[in-house]
Design an enzyme around this catalytic site. Structure first.
Site, PDB file in Angstrom:
ATOM      1  N   ASP A  34      41.135  42.580  43.818  1.00 19.95           N
ATOM      2  CA  ASP A  34      40.358  43.794  44.068  1.00 19.95           C
ATOM      3  C   ASP A  34      41.224  45.024  43.827  1.00 19.95           C
ATOM      4  O   ASP A  34      42.277  45.187  44.441  1.00 19.95           O
ATOM      5  CB  ASP A  34      39.850  43.807  45.504  1.00 19.95           C
ATOM      6  CG  ASP A  34      38.834  42.708  45.759  1.00 19.95           C
ATOM      7  OD1 ASP A  34      37.836  42.651  45.034  1.00 19.95           O
ATOM      8  OD2 ASP A  34      39.043  41.907  46.693  1.00 19.95           O
ATOM      9  N   ASP A 174      30.147  38.516  47.280  1.00 18.42           N
ATOM     10  CA  ASP A 174      31.439  39.023  47.752  1.00 18.42           C
ATOM     11  C   ASP A 174      31.246  39.810  49.035  1.00 18.42           C
ATOM     12  O   ASP A 174      30.577  40.834  49.046  1.00 18.42           O
ATOM     13  CB  ASP A 174      32.058  39.916  46.673  1.00 18.42           C
ATOM     14  CG  ASP A 174      33.435  40.435  47.065  1.00 18.42           C
ATOM     15  OD1 ASP A 174      33.967  40.026  48.111  1.00 18.42           O
ATOM     16  OD2 ASP A 174      33.982  41.258  46.306  1.00 18.42           O
TER      17      ASP A 174
END
Length: 219
Positions: A34, A174
Protein backbone atom coordinates in the site's frame (compact mmCIF):
# COMPACT_ATOMS: atom_id res chain seq x y z
CA UNK A 1 -9.96 -20.82 -5.84
CA UNK A 2 -9.88 -18.21 -3.07
CA UNK A 3 -6.59 -16.33 -2.76
CA UNK A 4 -5.29 -14.79 0.46
CA UNK A 5 -3.12 -11.75 -0.25
CA UNK A 6 -1.32 -10.35 2.81
CA UNK A 7 -0.87 -6.60 3.04
CA UNK A 8 2.51 -5.59 4.43
CA UNK A 9 0.98 -2.32 5.65
CA UNK A 10 0.37 -4.21 8.90
CA UNK A 11 3.83 -5.78 9.05
CA UNK A 12 6.74 -4.52 11.12
CA UNK A 13 8.26 -1.76 8.96
CA UNK A 14 11.70 -2.55 10.36
CA UNK A 15 11.58 -6.04 8.83
CA UNK A 16 9.57 -5.77 5.63
CA UNK A 17 11.86 -8.16 3.80
CA UNK A 18 11.31 -10.87 6.39
CA UNK A 19 7.56 -10.18 6.31
CA UNK A 20 7.47 -10.68 2.54
CA UNK A 21 9.48 -13.91 2.80
CA UNK A 22 7.20 -15.22 5.56
CA UNK A 23 4.21 -14.66 3.31
CA UNK A 24 5.88 -16.51 0.45
CA UNK A 25 6.78 -19.44 2.73
CA UNK A 26 3.15 -19.49 3.91
CA UNK A 27 2.17 -20.34 0.34
CA UNK A 28 0.46 -17.13 -0.75
CA UNK A 29 0.59 -16.02 -4.38
CA UNK A 30 0.94 -12.29 -3.80
CA UNK A 31 1.48 -9.55 -1.27
CA UNK A 32 -0.04 -6.10 -1.46
CA UNK A 33 2.10 -3.00 -0.98
CA UNK A 34 0.00 0.00 0.00
CA UNK A 35 1.44 3.32 -1.13
CA UNK A 36 0.12 6.43 0.68
CA UNK A 37 0.88 10.07 -0.07
CA UNK A 38 -0.63 12.02 2.84
CA UNK A 39 -3.09 13.67 0.46
CA UNK A 40 -5.45 11.06 -0.96
CA UNK A 41 -5.21 9.35 2.44
CA UNK A 42 -3.95 10.83 5.72
CA UNK A 43 -0.85 8.70 6.13
CA UNK A 44 2.48 8.68 4.27
CA UNK A 45 4.47 5.48 3.82
CA UNK A 46 6.01 3.34 1.06
CA UNK A 47 7.45 4.42 -2.26
CA UNK A 48 9.04 2.69 -5.26
CA UNK A 49 12.20 2.08 -3.23
CA UNK A 50 10.34 -0.40 -1.05
CA UNK A 51 9.11 -2.26 -4.13
CA UNK A 52 12.59 -2.46 -5.63
CA UNK A 53 14.01 -3.64 -2.29
CA UNK A 54 11.44 -6.44 -1.97
CA UNK A 55 11.57 -7.54 -5.62
CA UNK A 56 14.75 -9.67 -5.41
CA UNK A 57 13.69 -11.23 -2.11
CA UNK A 58 10.54 -13.04 -3.27
CA UNK A 59 9.15 -14.58 -6.44
CA UNK A 60 5.47 -14.01 -5.64
CA UNK A 61 3.40 -11.22 -7.18
CA UNK A 62 4.06 -7.72 -5.88
CA UNK A 63 0.70 -5.96 -5.98
CA UNK A 64 1.12 -2.20 -5.61
CA UNK A 65 -1.98 -0.37 -4.38
CA UNK A 66 -1.57 3.35 -5.12
CA UNK A 67 -3.51 5.42 -2.60
CA UNK A 68 -2.17 8.64 -4.05
CA UNK A 69 -3.39 11.61 -6.07
CA UNK A 70 -2.36 11.72 -9.73
CA UNK A 71 -1.24 8.07 -9.80
CA UNK A 72 -0.72 8.40 -13.55
CA UNK A 73 2.53 10.26 -12.85
CA UNK A 74 4.09 7.29 -11.07
CA UNK A 75 2.96 4.23 -13.01
CA UNK A 76 6.23 3.88 -14.90
CA UNK A 77 8.46 4.21 -11.87
CA UNK A 78 6.55 1.54 -9.91
CA UNK A 79 6.57 -0.80 -12.89
CA UNK A 80 10.31 -0.29 -13.25
CA UNK A 81 10.75 -0.95 -9.52
CA UNK A 82 9.30 -4.43 -9.99
CA UNK A 83 5.55 -4.26 -9.53
CA UNK A 84 3.63 -7.12 -11.14
CA UNK A 85 0.30 -5.35 -10.75
CA UNK A 86 -0.64 -1.74 -10.07
CA UNK A 87 -4.03 -0.83 -8.61
CA UNK A 88 -5.30 2.74 -8.98
CA UNK A 89 -8.25 4.40 -7.28
CA UNK A 90 -11.03 5.55 -9.55
CA UNK A 91 -11.44 8.59 -7.30
CA UNK A 92 -7.80 9.64 -7.73
CA UNK A 93 -7.53 9.38 -11.52
CA UNK A 94 -8.28 12.18 -13.93
CA UNK A 95 -8.81 9.49 -16.57
CA UNK A 96 -9.02 6.01 -15.08
CA UNK A 97 -9.45 4.38 -18.51
CA UNK A 98 -6.18 5.87 -19.72
CA UNK A 99 -4.42 4.92 -16.47
CA UNK A 100 -5.43 1.29 -16.85
CA UNK A 101 -4.35 1.27 -20.49
CA UNK A 102 -0.99 2.74 -19.51
CA UNK A 103 -0.41 0.08 -16.86
CA UNK A 104 -1.15 -2.65 -19.40
CA UNK A 105 1.21 -1.04 -21.90
CA UNK A 106 3.92 -1.31 -19.24
CA UNK A 107 3.47 -5.07 -19.42
CA UNK A 108 1.89 -5.65 -16.02
CA UNK A 109 -1.61 -6.23 -14.66
CA UNK A 110 -3.94 -3.25 -14.25
CA UNK A 111 -6.26 -3.03 -11.27
CA UNK A 112 -8.91 -0.53 -10.25
CA UNK A 113 -10.41 0.01 -6.81
CA UNK A 114 -13.20 2.10 -5.32
CA UNK A 115 -13.83 3.46 -1.84
CA UNK A 116 -16.90 2.52 0.21
CA UNK A 117 -18.67 5.76 -0.72
CA UNK A 118 -18.11 5.37 -4.47
CA UNK A 119 -20.93 3.75 -6.47
CA UNK A 120 -20.20 0.68 -8.52
CA UNK A 121 -21.28 2.33 -11.77
CA UNK A 122 -18.21 4.58 -11.53
CA UNK A 123 -16.09 1.71 -12.88
CA UNK A 124 -18.56 -0.18 -15.07
CA UNK A 125 -17.14 1.35 -18.24
CA UNK A 126 -13.59 0.14 -17.50
CA UNK A 127 -14.37 -3.44 -16.50
CA UNK A 128 -13.39 -4.62 -19.96
CA UNK A 129 -9.80 -3.35 -19.63
CA UNK A 130 -9.19 -4.11 -15.94
CA UNK A 131 -7.34 -7.27 -14.91
CA UNK A 132 -8.28 -6.91 -11.25
CA UNK A 133 -11.08 -5.17 -9.37
CA UNK A 134 -10.81 -4.30 -5.70
CA UNK A 135 -13.64 -3.25 -3.42
CA UNK A 136 -12.54 -1.28 -0.37
CA UNK A 137 -14.44 -2.45 2.70
CA UNK A 138 -12.86 0.26 4.86
CA UNK A 139 -11.96 3.83 4.06
CA UNK A 140 -8.32 3.66 2.93
CA UNK A 141 -5.44 5.07 4.90
CA UNK A 142 -5.13 2.97 8.03
CA UNK A 143 -4.69 -0.70 8.87
CA UNK A 144 -6.81 -2.53 11.41
CA UNK A 145 -10.12 -0.80 10.67
CA UNK A 146 -13.53 -2.41 11.14
CA UNK A 147 -15.19 -4.01 8.13
CA UNK A 148 -18.01 -1.95 6.56
CA UNK A 149 -20.80 -4.50 6.09
CA UNK A 150 -22.76 -2.36 3.63
CA UNK A 151 -20.11 -3.19 1.02
CA UNK A 152 -21.25 -6.81 0.84
CA UNK A 153 -24.10 -5.80 -1.44
CA UNK A 154 -21.64 -3.96 -3.70
CA UNK A 155 -19.59 -7.15 -4.00
CA UNK A 156 -22.74 -9.14 -4.86
CA UNK A 157 -23.76 -6.64 -7.53
CA UNK A 158 -20.29 -6.64 -9.04
CA UNK A 159 -20.30 -10.45 -9.14
CA UNK A 160 -23.66 -10.39 -10.98
CA UNK A 161 -22.34 -7.88 -13.52
CA UNK A 162 -19.23 -9.94 -14.20
CA UNK A 163 -21.23 -13.17 -14.47
CA UNK A 164 -23.56 -11.52 -17.00
CA UNK A 165 -20.49 -10.61 -19.06
CA UNK A 166 -18.98 -14.09 -18.63
CA UNK A 167 -15.98 -12.33 -17.12
CA UNK A 168 -13.50 -14.09 -14.86
CA UNK A 169 -11.81 -10.95 -13.52
CA UNK A 170 -10.85 -11.48 -9.87
CA UNK A 171 -12.83 -9.53 -7.28
CA UNK A 172 -10.61 -8.50 -4.40
CA UNK A 173 -11.76 -7.17 -1.04
CA UNK A 174 -9.51 -4.94 1.04
CA UNK A 175 -10.20 -3.90 4.61
CA UNK A 176 -11.26 -5.57 7.83
CA UNK A 177 -10.82 -9.09 6.47
CA UNK A 178 -10.53 -11.63 9.29
CA UNK A 179 -11.87 -15.08 10.15
CA UNK A 180 -15.32 -13.60 10.79
CA UNK A 181 -15.67 -11.48 7.66
CA UNK A 182 -13.75 -13.72 5.23
CA UNK A 183 -16.65 -16.17 4.71
CA UNK A 184 -19.04 -13.24 4.25
CA UNK A 185 -17.09 -11.69 1.38
CA UNK A 186 -16.47 -15.06 -0.26
CA UNK A 187 -20.18 -15.85 -0.12
CA UNK A 188 -20.83 -12.44 -1.70
CA UNK A 189 -18.54 -13.29 -4.62
CA UNK A 190 -15.01 -12.18 -3.74
CA UNK A 191 -12.10 -14.36 -4.84
CA UNK A 192 -9.09 -12.43 -3.45
CA UNK A 193 -8.93 -11.45 0.22
CA UNK A 194 -6.42 -8.73 1.06
CA UNK A 195 -5.64 -9.12 4.75
CA UNK A 196 -3.31 -7.04 6.88
CA UNK A 197 -3.69 -7.09 10.65
CA UNK A 198 -5.30 -10.55 10.60
CA UNK A 199 -2.12 -11.94 8.97
CA UNK A 200 0.60 -9.84 10.57
CA UNK A 201 0.00 -9.91 14.33
CA UNK A 202 1.43 -11.32 17.53
CA UNK A 203 -1.21 -14.01 17.98
CA UNK A 204 0.34 -16.35 15.41
CA UNK A 205 2.83 -16.76 12.62
CA UNK A 206 1.99 -15.56 9.12
CA UNK A 207 1.46 -19.16 8.01
CA UNK A 208 -0.82 -19.91 10.97
CA UNK A 209 -2.89 -16.79 10.35
CA UNK A 210 -3.19 -17.43 6.61
CA UNK A 211 -4.32 -21.00 7.33
CA UNK A 212 -6.87 -19.70 9.84
CA UNK A 213 -8.37 -17.46 7.16
CA UNK A 214 -8.52 -20.35 4.69
CA UNK A 215 -10.11 -22.59 7.28
CA UNK A 216 -12.76 -19.99 8.13
CA UNK A 217 -13.85 -19.89 4.50
CA UNK A 218 -14.36 -23.64 4.32
CA UNK A 219 -16.14 -24.17 7.63
Amino acid sequence: MIIIEPSILSADFARLGEAAKEAEVAGVRAIQIDVMDGRFVPNINFGPGVVSALRPLVKITLDVHLMIVEPERYLGVFAEAGADRIIVHQEACVNVHRALETIRELGIEAGVTINPGTPLNAIEEVLDIADFIQIMTVNPGFGGQKFIHSQLDKIRRLRRILNERSSHIPIAVDGGVDTTTAPLVVNAGATVLVAGSSVYNSSGTVAENVNALIKSIHL
